[in-house]
Design a protein around this motif. Structure first.
Motif, short mmCIF file in Angstrom:
data_model
loop_
_atom_site.label_atom_id
_atom_site.label_comp_id
_atom_site.label_asym_id
_atom_site.label_seq_id
_atom_site.Cartn_x
_atom_site.Cartn_y
_atom_site.Cartn_z
N ILE A 79 4.02 13.61 2.96
CA ILE A 79 4.76 12.59 3.29
C ILE A 79 4.18 11.33 2.55
N ARG A 80 5.22 10.81 2.00
CA ARG A 80 4.98 9.50 1.17
C ARG A 80 5.04 8.09 1.88
N ILE A 81 4.35 7.34 1.90
CA ILE A 81 4.53 6.16 2.76
C ILE A 81 4.48 4.91 1.88
N ALA A 82 5.41 4.09 1.75
CA ALA A 82 5.48 2.97 0.95
C ALA A 82 5.99 1.82 1.73
N ARG A 83 5.76 0.41 1.37
CA ARG A 83 6.51 -0.54 1.72
C ARG A 83 6.60 -0.55 3.61
N GLY A 84 5.60 0.00 4.19
CA GLY A 84 5.37 -0.07 5.48
C GLY A 84 6.43 0.88 6.37
N MET A 85 6.94 2.01 5.49
CA MET A 85 7.90 2.74 5.93
C MET A 85 7.58 4.27 5.48
N PRO A 109 12.14 9.80 6.99
CA PRO A 109 12.43 8.90 6.08
C PRO A 109 13.03 7.34 6.56
N ARG A 110 12.65 6.44 6.16
CA ARG A 110 13.37 5.28 6.45
C ARG A 110 12.77 4.85 7.92
N GLN A 111 12.00 5.45 8.54
CA GLN A 111 11.35 4.98 9.82
C GLN A 111 9.79 4.35 9.73
N PRO A 112 9.64 3.39 10.66
CA PRO A 112 8.11 2.69 10.29
C PRO A 112 7.11 3.82 10.27
N ALA A 113 6.30 3.32 9.44
CA ALA A 113 5.01 4.50 9.04
C ALA A 113 4.13 3.90 10.29
N ASN A 114 4.30 4.33 11.46
CA ASN A 114 3.18 4.30 12.45
C ASN A 114 2.80 5.51 13.02
N LEU A 115 1.55 6.10 12.48
CA LEU A 115 1.14 7.65 12.83
C LEU A 115 -0.12 8.07 12.53
N PHE A 116 -0.54 9.13 13.25
CA PHE A 116 -1.94 9.26 12.74
C PHE A 116 -1.98 11.29 12.58
N VAL A 117 -3.11 11.51 12.04
CA VAL A 117 -3.46 12.69 11.61
C VAL A 117 -4.43 13.37 12.50
N ALA A 118 -4.48 14.57 12.86
CA ALA A 118 -5.59 15.25 13.60
C ALA A 118 -5.43 16.64 13.29
N PRO A 119 -6.48 17.38 13.16
CA PRO A 119 -6.66 18.77 12.86
C PRO A 119 -6.05 19.61 13.87
N ALA A 120 -5.43 20.76 13.39
CA ALA A 120 -4.79 21.60 14.12
C ALA A 120 -5.73 22.65 14.70
N LEU A 121 -6.06 22.39 15.94
CA LEU A 121 -7.01 23.14 16.62
C LEU A 121 -6.46 24.05 17.43
N ILE A 171 -2.49 5.19 10.58
CA ILE A 171 -1.58 4.38 9.59
C ILE A 171 -0.70 3.62 10.56
N LEU A 172 -0.97 2.09 10.31
CA LEU A 172 -0.30 1.20 11.09
C LEU A 172 0.48 0.29 10.31
N ASN A 173 1.90 0.34 10.62
CA ASN A 173 2.86 -0.53 9.63
C ASN A 173 2.66 -0.34 8.15
N GLY A 174 2.38 1.20 7.91
CA GLY A 174 2.35 1.54 6.48
C GLY A 174 0.85 1.37 5.83
N VAL A 175 -0.19 0.74 6.67
CA VAL A 175 -1.49 0.39 6.25
C VAL A 175 -2.50 1.49 6.71
N LEU A 176 -3.05 1.85 5.90
CA LEU A 176 -4.26 2.80 6.33
C LEU A 176 -5.33 1.94 7.10
N ARG A 177 -5.36 2.06 8.46
CA ARG A 177 -6.17 1.51 9.28
C ARG A 177 -7.55 2.14 9.55
N MET A 203 0.89 -1.12 -0.07
CA MET A 203 0.12 -0.13 0.18
C MET A 203 0.94 1.35 0.21
N GLU A 204 0.58 2.31 -0.85
CA GLU A 204 1.22 3.58 -1.00
C GLU A 204 0.37 4.60 -0.74
#
Length: 393
Positions: free
Chosen positions: A21-27, A298-310, A330-336, A1-2
């Motif tokens: 930010i681009r996420i590919a191959r879990g990173m 870059p080259r770090q695991p793609a474990n992250l989340f997005v939230a509005p800047a209130l 996003i968990l391990n590069g996958v949109l959860r 998943m990209e």
């Protein structure tokens, strides 16, 4: 998943960055002021949003999150509380224990997913369900544990030989004389060391603090659970000079519905600043669990989340958002999960649920799970749980 996150802002080493930010191959594959979409890529427009590293919940009992709060506080200790609530033939224990364990564990995973958590330290036996692709979060596998001095059976044999493996144990959880003796007893057993993670740490003498520092042990703070059970929590303002501190939710039997709620409880005490609490659920939490530091680079695991800047301040903003606000996880590069107002992505996120009217798309079968659970436990019992009421299908 990209995946391509467009027009976001994030922080690395106290420097605010902006762009894509681009996420590919879990990173995390690339970060730049502007990245052109590629064919087949999931493009998510998040102008006016911050990206955060996935949060770390350093203490949860994942299968216990269908319960409402139990007990008649204040209690003297966890022993006192446990004996008062263990009534397997009475409601709500009777009904909730009818639910399959794997479903209860999955519900605990959803609790964490909806609050931006991507890593959980589960203080109970490892289960193979954690290894399934659809489990909502990463569960720490390289760790050992004992429940406590009172309820542990083979604490010395449970302690890992490898110093890089965390050993997690409830300790000094209470206000009675027995709770105040536990740190010395753990040290006498030889299990108070640099990889020891003491959960709660309320009943501590000054000598205990010195001992904890000498052994380089860590503390996990669960303020909501402590305040409910004992009307008192750990003296973190003092403790932070002696040990690294993480933050945990405990389960809904005593604690908060989600880690975002727990962070608010922590912030409402005089024990820690918002910046310190943020460190507890990111860098300090990772260090305690012997994990790499979470970085949005870059080259770090793609474990992250997005939230509005209130709020303009990156850390302060986390204390303003709720699970309903989270735009994507996003968990391990996958949109959860992703807010339906941002994306109607159905190829990967086929299921929906809502929080305070905000519809989310996910690959986790939330509606099917809630239906199975309700069939076993009954709506009347489950509606007592604030987490159950929070996640609507």
């Amino acid at each position: 998943m990209e995946i391509l996150l467009k027009n976001v802002r994030w922080n690395i080493n106290d420097q605010m960055l902006a762009g894509d930010i681009r996420i590919a191959r879990g990173m995390i594959d690339a970060v730049s002021d502007q990245i052109a979409p590629e064919k087949g890529e999931i493009v998510l427009e998040f102008s006016g949003h911050f990206v955060y590293p996935g949060l770390i919940n350093a203490h949860d009992h994942l299968e216990m999150n269908l319960y409402p709060r139990l007990g008649s506080p204040p209690h003297a200790s966890y022993v006192d509380w446990s004996r008062s609530i263990y009534k397997p033939d009475q409601s709500p224990v009777r009904e909730i224990e009818k639910v399959d364990k794997q479903d209860r564990l999955l519900w605990g995973g959803i609790k964490n997913l909806i609050s931006g958590v991507t890593t959980v330290a589960h203080h109970n036996p490892w289960d193979r369900t954690f290894e399934k692709d659809l489990f909502p979060v990463n569960v720490v596998k390289k760790m050992t544990w004992a429940h406590s001095l009172a309820f542990g059976k083979n604490i010395t044999s449970d302690f890992p030989k490898d110093a890089s493996t965390p050993f997690i144990i409830h300790a000094a959880e209470g206000t009675d004389a027995d709770a105040f003796e536990e740190i010395k007893k753990l040290d006498a057993l030889g299990v108070l060391k640099s990889n020891t993670v003491l959960v709660h740490g309320i009943a501590l003498h000054d000598a205990d603090l010195t001992l904890i520092k000498a052994r380089n042990a860590s503390i996990v703070w669960c303020p909501a659970s402590n305040l409910f059970m004992f009307d008192k929590t750990a003296a973190i303002k003092k403790l932070k000079d002696f040990a690294l501190i993480g933050l945990g939710t405990d389960s809904t039997m005593t604690g908060s519905p989600t880690l975002l709620h727990e962070m608010l409880v922590a912030a409402q005490t005089p024990e820690a600043t918002r910046n310190e609490i943020y460190a507890m659920v990111t860098d300090s939490g990772a260090s305690i669990l012997k994990m790499p530091r979470p970085l949005l680079a870059p080259r770090q695991p793609a474990n992250l989340f997005v939230a509005p800047a209130l709020k303009e301040n990156y850390v302060d903003n986390l204390f303003c958002i709720t699970p309903a606000d989270i735009g994507a996880t996003i968990l391990n590069g996958v949109l959860r999960s992703v807010d339906a107002s941002v994306s109607s992505e159905q190829k990967f996120c086929k299921n929906t649920f809502s929080i305070d009217g905000q519809v989310k798309r996910t690959d986790v079968p939330v509606a099917e799970l809630k239906k199975r659970i309700e069939k076993k436990a009954g709506a009347k019992i489950l509606e007592q749980n604030p987490l159950w009421r929070l996640v609507e299908v």
